[in-house]
Design a protein around this motif. Structure first.
Motif, short mmCIF file in Angstrom:
data_model
loop_
_atom_site.label_atom_id
_atom_site.label_comp_id
_atom_site.label_asym_id
_atom_site.label_seq_id
_atom_site.Cartn_x
_atom_site.Cartn_y
_atom_site.Cartn_z
N LEU A 197 0.81 -1.22 0.00
CA LEU A 197 0.00 0.00 0.00
C LEU A 197 0.85 1.27 0.00
O LEU A 197 0.29 2.37 0.03
CB LEU A 197 -0.93 0.01 1.22
CG LEU A 197 -2.03 -1.05 1.24
CD1 LEU A 197 -2.77 -1.01 2.57
CD2 LEU A 197 -3.01 -0.85 0.10
N LYS A 198 2.16 1.11 -0.02
CA LYS A 198 3.02 2.31 0.04
C LYS A 198 2.79 3.21 -1.17
O LYS A 198 2.76 4.45 -1.03
CB LYS A 198 4.49 1.90 0.13
CG LYS A 198 5.40 3.11 0.35
CD LYS A 198 6.84 2.72 0.48
CE LYS A 198 7.69 3.94 0.87
NZ LYS A 198 7.51 5.10 -0.01
N ASN A 199 2.64 2.62 -2.34
CA ASN A 199 2.41 3.43 -3.53
C ASN A 199 1.14 4.26 -3.39
O ASN A 199 1.12 5.45 -3.71
CB ASN A 199 2.32 2.53 -4.76
CG ASN A 199 2.12 3.33 -6.04
OD1 ASN A 199 2.91 4.19 -6.38
ND2 ASN A 199 1.02 3.04 -6.75
N ALA A 200 0.08 3.62 -2.90
CA ALA A 200 -1.18 4.34 -2.71
C ALA A 200 -1.01 5.45 -1.68
O ALA A 200 -1.49 6.58 -1.88
CB ALA A 200 -2.28 3.37 -2.27
N PHE A 201 -0.34 5.16 -0.56
CA PHE A 201 -0.13 6.17 0.48
C PHE A 201 0.66 7.35 -0.06
O PHE A 201 0.33 8.51 0.23
CB PHE A 201 0.60 5.53 1.67
CG PHE A 201 0.79 6.47 2.83
CD1 PHE A 201 -0.26 6.75 3.69
CD2 PHE A 201 2.02 7.07 3.05
CE1 PHE A 201 -0.07 7.62 4.77
CE2 PHE A 201 2.22 7.94 4.11
CZ PHE A 201 1.16 8.22 4.98
N ASP A 202 1.70 7.07 -0.84
CA ASP A 202 2.50 8.15 -1.41
C ASP A 202 1.67 9.03 -2.34
O ASP A 202 1.85 10.26 -2.36
CB ASP A 202 3.69 7.56 -2.17
CG ASP A 202 4.73 6.95 -1.24
OD1 ASP A 202 4.68 7.22 -0.04
OD2 ASP A 202 5.57 6.17 -1.73
N HIS A 203 0.78 8.43 -3.11
CA HIS A 203 -0.09 9.21 -3.99
C HIS A 203 -1.09 10.06 -3.19
O HIS A 203 -1.34 11.22 -3.52
CB HIS A 203 -0.86 8.28 -4.94
CG HIS A 203 -0.07 7.84 -6.13
ND1 HIS A 203 0.24 8.67 -7.17
CD2 HIS A 203 0.47 6.63 -6.45
CE1 HIS A 203 0.95 8.02 -8.08
NE2 HIS A 203 1.10 6.77 -7.67
N LEU A 204 -1.66 9.48 -2.14
CA LEU A 204 -2.66 10.19 -1.34
C LEU A 204 -2.06 11.38 -0.60
O LEU A 204 -2.76 12.36 -0.34
CB LEU A 204 -3.29 9.23 -0.32
CG LEU A 204 -4.15 8.11 -0.86
CD1 LEU A 204 -4.50 7.12 0.25
CD2 LEU A 204 -5.42 8.64 -1.51
N SER A 231 -19.66 8.66 -2.83
CA SER A 231 -19.27 10.06 -3.01
C SER A 231 -17.93 10.14 -3.72
O SER A 231 -17.08 9.26 -3.57
CB SER A 231 -19.19 10.75 -1.65
OG SER A 231 -20.46 10.84 -1.06
N ALA A 232 -17.74 11.21 -4.47
CA ALA A 232 -16.51 11.41 -5.25
C ALA A 232 -16.25 10.19 -6.11
O ALA A 232 -15.18 9.56 -6.04
CB ALA A 232 -15.32 11.71 -4.34
N ALA A 233 -17.24 9.86 -6.93
CA ALA A 233 -17.14 8.66 -7.77
C ALA A 233 -16.05 8.79 -8.82
O ALA A 233 -15.72 7.81 -9.49
CB ALA A 233 -18.49 8.38 -8.44
N ASP A 234 -15.50 9.98 -8.99
CA ASP A 234 -14.41 10.18 -9.95
C ASP A 234 -13.04 10.00 -9.30
O ASP A 234 -12.01 10.30 -9.92
CB ASP A 234 -14.50 11.57 -10.57
CG ASP A 234 -14.38 12.68 -9.53
OD1 ASP A 234 -14.94 12.52 -8.43
OD2 ASP A 234 -13.74 13.71 -9.81
N SER A 235 -12.99 9.52 -8.07
CA SER A 235 -11.72 9.36 -7.36
C SER A 235 -10.86 8.27 -8.00
O SER A 235 -11.34 7.45 -8.77
CB SER A 235 -11.96 9.06 -5.88
OG SER A 235 -12.46 10.20 -5.22
N ASP A 236 -9.59 8.25 -7.59
CA ASP A 236 -8.62 7.32 -8.16
C ASP A 236 -8.66 5.94 -7.51
O ASP A 236 -8.29 4.94 -8.15
CB ASP A 236 -7.21 7.90 -8.01
CG ASP A 236 -7.10 9.27 -8.64
OD1 ASP A 236 -6.91 9.34 -9.86
OD2 ASP A 236 -7.21 10.28 -7.91
N MET A 237 -9.08 5.87 -6.26
CA MET A 237 -9.09 4.62 -5.52
C MET A 237 -10.24 4.66 -4.52
O MET A 237 -10.94 5.66 -4.40
CB MET A 237 -7.78 4.40 -4.78
CG MET A 237 -7.42 5.52 -3.82
SD MET A 237 -6.28 5.06 -2.48
CE MET A 237 -7.40 4.20 -1.34
N ALA A 238 -10.43 3.56 -3.83
CA ALA A 238 -11.48 3.51 -2.82
C ALA A 238 -11.14 2.45 -1.78
O ALA A 238 -10.42 1.48 -2.06
CB ALA A 238 -12.83 3.21 -3.45
#
Length: 600
Positions: A169-176, A226-233
């Motif tokens: 999950l590091k990649n996701a955390f770095d993006h967030l 909500s925010a259905a255009d988001s990159d992840m969930a």
């Protein structure tokens, strides 16, 4: 020059005049950081001098950017809500959610300003979370609804951090948490399904099927994303076992991470059913989604999804408080400026005593809500940097649902009252005021309704075996001790001590009456906690060195109202067993009305 009116009827109709200007001046507000004396005084009181100097410069700069660059984008987001296009021109299913350029620019600005990153970089140690919250507070009313995806993004980052930021999950955390607009991700939280509401334990039907490579495929219908255009969930689902069965209840729920689209921009086996037609927050895409084998990663222990998601809920509830206080402050600022310009009945609104009294009451509510917000982000900063005592942790767990439920109701009342202060102009769409109203009304619903959170408050007290309430009362008493030497605060201190006494009497008296009594009292009890603690904060703020007369006035006015409504309702019998039947009869009618008899 106007023509002299004639007495005789004109032979031809009067020529149509050009539209005349409305003789009301538009309220203008400036840099919202520089104009917020309460905020600046609070930061001056609490932040270390070096931290204060640095953040003060940045917040002044940010206030100017909000006024000149970001607020116009907010208008564009309102005028150009998202559109759903299910098919392309050739009949191919594309499920495109089209957002305006201003909405996409808001995402870039959020990254540039570090609106998420600031809390996780911890440049200012425990004060980093407060600094982030202040920027979000200033941003909220000028964000064009983008504060909502930021809430879920912050929550997702918090969940991943609480898991130790595992390698997967590091990649996701770095993006967030990125400050790079090209890398920054936003996150959704997909919890609500077709049954709707907060009862995810019984309402979640989505299932997860494990694949040979260790990933999962999700199947189900997410009814409110909500925010259905988001990159992840992050989303909940029930893992299917070897026999093809799933476990019901909260212990059957697990937490999953998924990317919404692949590297080519194609949806991850997700079909958009439709976008929601909402009363407010129309700038943000909220959709109904079918998951038809969406690839996902299990990130909680199996069956521990609800526990894992609690970190996200705490953060999103705090964001809810931020939005509530921000909307109150924005409407108060506009109402104040309008009162300085609008002439009615021969004088400015600010010279009508009753009008100013109404505004003063709204201002006191706004101040109490603001200090509640600052208190919970102060405590959160301590917890996140391992500087919190056990008492701090108990207090934070209790105050988050209390502040969320109370400020949500406060905000609705204050912004509607403020709208009324503009008269008919407050009801006109092109003034922008109805947008604030609509976007505020959701705050008592999202992240748990008032009743749901009131019951959460009771559960937190039970789980702590009464320690949380003891810590609460102790914290209030300590804040009042600081004000004891200030003569002008004497009445407020006495009223606060009386309220704490009545609260203790209620707990002692209601504790022997059973669970029904406490359930009926839950809402009033939570309101009492909010009013008492806000009163303590206002009193503490007014007792500091250099406090203004307005600080003392706000504390005294807050404390002069009923601070412990739960004690009043207990005395009136509102929580007795018979009250349940009486309430039901009032709402649904007498189940067995008397028959016959004259004059009935």
């Amino acid at each position: 020059m106007w023509e002299k009116p004639r007495l005789e009827e004109p032979k031809t109709p009067l020529a149509r005049r050009e539209t005349e200007p409305l003789f009301q001046e538009q309220p203008e507000i400036g840099n919202q950081y520089l104009e917020d004396a309460l905020l600046r005084n609070y930061l001056k009181t609490h932040l270390p001098p070096q931290v204060l100097q640095e953040v003060n410069q940045d917040l002044e700069r940010f206030g100017n950017r909000l006024l000149t660059k970001i607020q116009p984008l907010a208008w564009e987001c309102e005028w150009n809500p998202p559109v759903f296009r299910p098919y392309d021109a050739w009949g191919q299913r594309v499920d495109r959610i089209i957002t305006c350029s201003a909405w996409r620019r808001m995402k870039e600005i959020a990254a540039e300003e570090g609106l998420i990153a600031e809390a996780y970089e911890r440049r200012y140690s425990n004060w980093s979370r407060m600094y982030q919250a202040v920027k979000l507070y200033l941003f909220s009313s000028s964000s064009g609804g983008f504060n909502c995806p930021l809430a879920m993004t912050d929550g997702a980052a918090k969940v991943i951090e609480s898991l130790g930021v595992p390698g997967s999950l590091k990649n996701a955390f770095d993006h967030l948490t990125s400050r790079d607009p090209k890398k920054f991700w936003t996150s959704g939280q997909w919890m609500t399904e077709r049954r709707g509401g907060s009862d995810v334990a019984n309402g979640t039907e989505t299932v997860a099927r494990k694949q040979p490579d260790g990933t999962y495929r999700l199947y189900g219908f997410k009814w409110f994303t909500s925010a259905a255009d988001s990159d992840m969930a992050l989303t909940l689902a029930r893992v299917v076992d070897a026999e093809g069965c799933v476990k019901q209840g909260s212990s059957g729920l697990s937490l999953f991470f998924l990317k919404v689209r692949d590297e080519e921009g194609k949806l991850n086996n997700i079909q958009v059913q439709r976008l929601k037609d909402k009363l407010g927050t129309r700038q943000m895409a909220t959709g109904e989604l079918w998951l038809n084998g969406a690839e996902a990663q299990l990130i909680s222990a199996e069956g521990r999804g609800v526990a894992s998601i609690s970190n996200m809920l705490n953060i999103t509830r705090i964001h809810n408080v931020i939005a509530a206080v921000a909307s109150m402050r924005r409407m108060m600022n506009l109402s104040r400026e309008y009162a300085r310009r609008r002439v009615a009945f021969g004088k400015l609104l600010k010279d009508h005593p009753l009008h100013v009294q109404t505004m003063a009451r709204m201002e006191v509510q706004t101040r109490g809500a603001f200090l509640l917000l600052m208190e919970i982000v102060r405590l959160l900063g301590l917890v996140e940097t391992d500087m919190a005592s056990e008492e701090d942790q108990h207090l934070l767990r209790l105050l988050v649902p209390v502040a969320k439920l109370y400020t949500g109701k406060q905000a609705s009342a204050v912004v509607i009252e403020a709208m009324e202060s503009f008269g008919g102009q407050g009801y006109m769409e092109d003034t922008g005021l109805p947008v604030v109203i609509r976007d505020t009304l959701v705050l008592s619903i999202w992240e748990g309704t008032t009743n749901v959170l009131s019951l959460d408050v009771l559960r937190s007290l039970t789980k702590s075996q009464g320690q949380a309430l003891a810590v609460f009362c102790s914290a209030v008493q300590k804040k009042l001790e600081l004000a004891a030497s200030t003569a002008e605060l004497g009445p407020a201190v006495k009223q606060m001590h009386d309220a704490i006494g009545r609260l203790a009497q209620f707990v002692q008296g209601a504790g022997s009456k059973g669970s029904v009594t406490m359930e009926l009292a839950a809402r009033d009890f939570s309101y009492s906690l909010a009013r008492i603690y806000a009163g303590a904060l206002l009193t503490e703020h007014a007792a500091r060195s250099g406090a203004a007369s307005t600080d003392i006035s706000a504390a005294r006015r807050w404390c002069s109202r009923e601070l412990c409504p739960v004690a009043v309702e207990l005395r009136s019998g509102s929580y007795e067993d018979g009250a349940v039947l009486a309430d039901s009869a009032l709402v649904f009618g007498d189940p067995d009305p008397p028959q016959g008899g004259e004059g009935r």
